[in-house]
Design an enzyme around this catalytic site. Structure first.
Site, PDB file in Angstrom:
ATOM      1  N   CYS A  17      12.208 -16.456 -39.557  1.00 54.08           N
ATOM      2  CA  CYS A  17      13.516 -17.080 -39.328  1.00 54.08           C
ATOM      3  C   CYS A  17      14.427 -16.930 -40.537  1.00 54.08           C
ATOM      4  O   CYS A  17      15.612 -17.253 -40.483  1.00 54.08           O
ATOM      5  CB  CYS A  17      13.367 -18.544 -38.945  1.00 54.08           C
ATOM      6  SG  CYS A  17      13.027 -19.623 -40.329  1.00 54.08           S
ATOM      7  N   ASP A  27      14.165 -18.255 -43.827  1.00 51.36           N
ATOM      8  CA  ASP A  27      14.225 -19.219 -44.922  1.00 51.36           C
ATOM      9  C   ASP A  27      12.820 -19.751 -45.224  1.00 51.36           C
ATOM     10  O   ASP A  27      12.108 -20.185 -44.322  1.00 51.36           O
ATOM     11  CB  ASP A  27      15.119 -20.424 -44.562  1.00 51.36           C
ATOM     12  CG  ASP A  27      16.587 -20.044 -44.449  1.00 51.36           C
ATOM     13  OD1 ASP A  27      17.147 -19.525 -45.420  1.00 51.36           O
ATOM     14  OD2 ASP A  27      17.163 -20.269 -43.362  1.00 51.36           O
ATOM     15  N   CYS A  39      19.170 -18.254 -47.459  1.00 57.15           N
ATOM     16  CA  CYS A  39      20.609 -18.070 -47.574  1.00 57.15           C
ATOM     17  C   CYS A  39      21.212 -19.041 -48.585  1.00 57.15           C
ATOM     18  O   CYS A  39      20.509 -19.866 -49.162  1.00 57.15           O
ATOM     19  CB  CYS A  39      21.245 -18.273 -46.208  1.00 57.15           C
ATOM     20  SG  CYS A  39      20.975 -19.910 -45.553  1.00 57.15           S
ATOM     21  N   CYS A  86      18.900 -25.585 -42.566  1.00 57.36           N
ATOM     22  CA  CYS A  86      18.531 -25.394 -43.973  1.00 57.36           C
ATOM     23  C   CYS A  86      18.266 -26.739 -44.641  1.00 57.36           C
ATOM     24  O   CYS A  86      17.342 -26.866 -45.453  1.00 57.36           O
ATOM     25  CB  CYS A  86      19.628 -24.661 -44.726  1.00 57.36           C
ATOM     26  SG  CYS A  86      19.945 -23.009 -44.101  1.00 57.36           S
TER      27      CYS A  86
HETATM   28 ZN   LIG Z   1      19.627 -20.011 -43.693  1.00 57.59          ZN
END
Ligand SMILES: [Zn+2]
Ligand SMILES: Cc1ncc(COP(=O)(O)O)c(C=O)c1O
Lengths: 394, 125
Positions: free
Chosen positions: B35, B37, B60, B104
């Site tokens: 995915c 992360d 990210c 996140c």
């Molecule tokens: Zn991310």
């Protein structure tokens, strides 16, 4: 600032801006009006059609102006599908790494009963003509293969594929959005029946493009209304945009021979430099690629972070990571060439323009190297790779 | 409008508590490369207080900023308080995250909780 995202869009050329301004200010008539101002606009429209046709080796009557590449793709495929259906042929051959304008249209057609074959594009990002031949069936109505891929820049063997299609009497469409104005092409030599292009990829304005449809290929309307564009696309024509597109294309196409060796040399300099980064890999064939395209995967890092830090250094690029697309999956193009998710997230596309210097290229190399090294310094994936807990893939 | 708030960018550009704690007594790793992360949290807990915390993140901008902010929110806090950390608190402390980036902050919450759980398992507390 170093703009290295010309595959996303380009800066309008001065010629294009001038052409647009002059139409907006002086030739604002409706091309359908019969008084002088209208007929001037009509003349501009038809001059643009002539210019565009000339560049791709078509007849002006074979050019239909659209709102861009997506519309041209939609109309080309919808038209071929409608013709096929009438003849009882509902099979379409395409590839796994087409632009979504093509893939999503095919997906819709699948829901309407069409059978879609998506060909493998292999690790080098190249379609094999013999696999196109093998995929064609008696009920195939269309083959659609992009001229050059927008992410990895690989240039497809369009002429060979076109020959095969014409031997078998099957319509051939190519999404040439990334190719027109960048590499020489000719629709007749390439045996292309339908071709899509978009102005903003060759220094023209956004929201304008064209569809080439060989004489005799009956188009289906996406937009009904007035009789513009031979009745095949209703709506008052975007004369300023179309005039600007023609100006941009004449210039871009005219400079291909001069620009290609320079661009390709910069591209190769960049590729050589980025290869020095350990556990990195170029995506797509090294030679069969657009002169301005560089696309790499770096193990152990994620693309969005890379882009943000490059932006801080004044470099504007793009990535196929999931986080830049808003979905959980990384680019379908990178997955199609066999990159696993872990690696596909760490991709970087640099699409160069004619304006960059060798010094710019060296600055990009240094910046990418620094940022990748920094991001790896606190990446748990990189730690596992370096400690031998997981094997390196690249 | 920018993609991220000033606060997110500030933490992304200058992440706090980056790295590894060699003698950590609570380690948590969440997310997966599929995915896009992965977060790893290291805790050094003494007398039921989080004396030190460090993180490593593959992800990210918002994943890195969320990790950084989460470590700031629990550093020096009693374990009982750190257990209460929510993704909402992380996102709010960052002056918000775009809707599609909320996962996140969830990951940051989960990484802290996983590290605390590891601590509990190790110490039997
Ligand atoms: Zn991310
Ligand atoms: C290969 C390809 N096809 C189609 C499109 C869509 O073109 P437009 O943005 O003009 O609709 C693009 C541009 O994003 C592209 O790169």
């Amino acid at each position: 600032m170093i703009y290295a995202d010309n595959a996303a869009t380009t800066r309008m050329s001065d010629a294009a801006v001038q052409a647009m301004l002059s139409v907006i200010q002086q030739n604002y008539g409706n091309p359908s009006s019969l008084y002088t101002l209208g007929q001037q606009a009509k003349e501009i429209l038809e001059d643009a059609r002539q210019a565009v046709a000339e560049v791709i080796g078509a007849d002006p009557r074979e050019i239909l102006f659209t709102s861009g590449g997506s519309e041209a793709d939609n109309q080309a495929i919808r038209s071929a599908a409608a013709l096929g259906k009438k003849a009882g042929k509902t099979h379409i051959v395409s590839t796994a790494f087409e632009h979504h304008a093509v893939l999503h249209t095919l997906e819709k057609l699948k829901g309407e009963g069409f059978d879609i074959t998506l060909l493998d594009v292999h690790e080098d990002g190249l379609v094999r003509p013999e696999e196109v031949r093998a995929a064609i069936r008696d009920d195939t109505c269309l083959v659609t293969v992009m001229y050059a891929n927008n992410e990895i820049g690989t240039i497809q063997p369009i002429r060979e594929i076109g020959e095969i299609c014409h031997e078998r009497g099957i319509l051939f469409h190519t999404d040439a959005v990334q190719a027109v104005g960048h590499i020489p092409l000719n629709v007749k030599d390439d045996h292309v029946d339908l071709l899509s292009a978009s102005a903003h990829k060759f220094h023209g304005p956004k929201g304008v493009g064209f569809l080439y449809a060989r004489k005799g290929v009956r188009l289906t309307n996406l937009i009904e209304g007035g009789a513009q564009e031979n009745g095949k696309r209703a709506g008052t024509e975007n004369v300023p945009g179309i005039a600007a597109m023609a100006a941009a294309l004449k210039e871009s196409a005219g400079k291909i021979a001069q620009n290609t060796p320079i661009l390709a040399e910069r591209r190769d300099r960049l590729i050589r430099g980025l290869r020095q980064i350990p556990h990195s890999a170029l995506n797509g064939d090294e030679t069969q690629r657009l002169p301005g395209n560089v696309n790499f995967c770096f193990e152990g890092i994620e693309g969005e972070s890379l882009l943000l830090l490059l932006d801080d250094k004044g470099i504007e690029a793009s990535s196929g990571s999931a986080c830049t697309s808003g979905s959980l999956d990384p680019s379908h193009v990178l997955l199609a060439i066999g990159r696993v998710h872990d690696v596909a997230h760490g991709s970087l596309r640099l699409s160069l323009g004619e304006d960059l210097t060798d010094a710019d290229i060296d600055y990009i190399i240094q910046s990418v190297t620094d940022v990748v090294t920094y991001l790896r310094s606190f990446s748990p994936i990189w730690r596992d790779l370096e400690s031998g807990k997981k094997p390196h893939i690249l | 409008m920018a993609l991220y708030s000033e606060k997110v960018m500030e933490h992304f550009r200058n992440p706090r508590n980056v790295g590894v704690i060699e003698d950590a007594n609570g380690i948590g790793e969440v997310g997966n490369a599929k995915c896009g992360d992965i977060m790893k949290m290291y805790l050094k807990i003494e007398d039921d207080v989080i004396q030190d915390v460090k993180f490593e993140t593959f992800g990210c901008g918002s994943a890195i900023a969320s990790s950084s902010m989460a470590t700031e929110l629990i550093k020096g806090k009693p374990v009982s308080e750190a257990m209460q950390l929510t993704n909402k608190a992380v996102a709010e402390a960052l002056d918000g995250l775009p809707a599609y980036k909320m996962h996140c902050s969830v990951l940051a919450e989960e990484a802290i909780h996983a590290a605390l759980e590891d601590y509990h398992n190790r110490t039997g507390k």
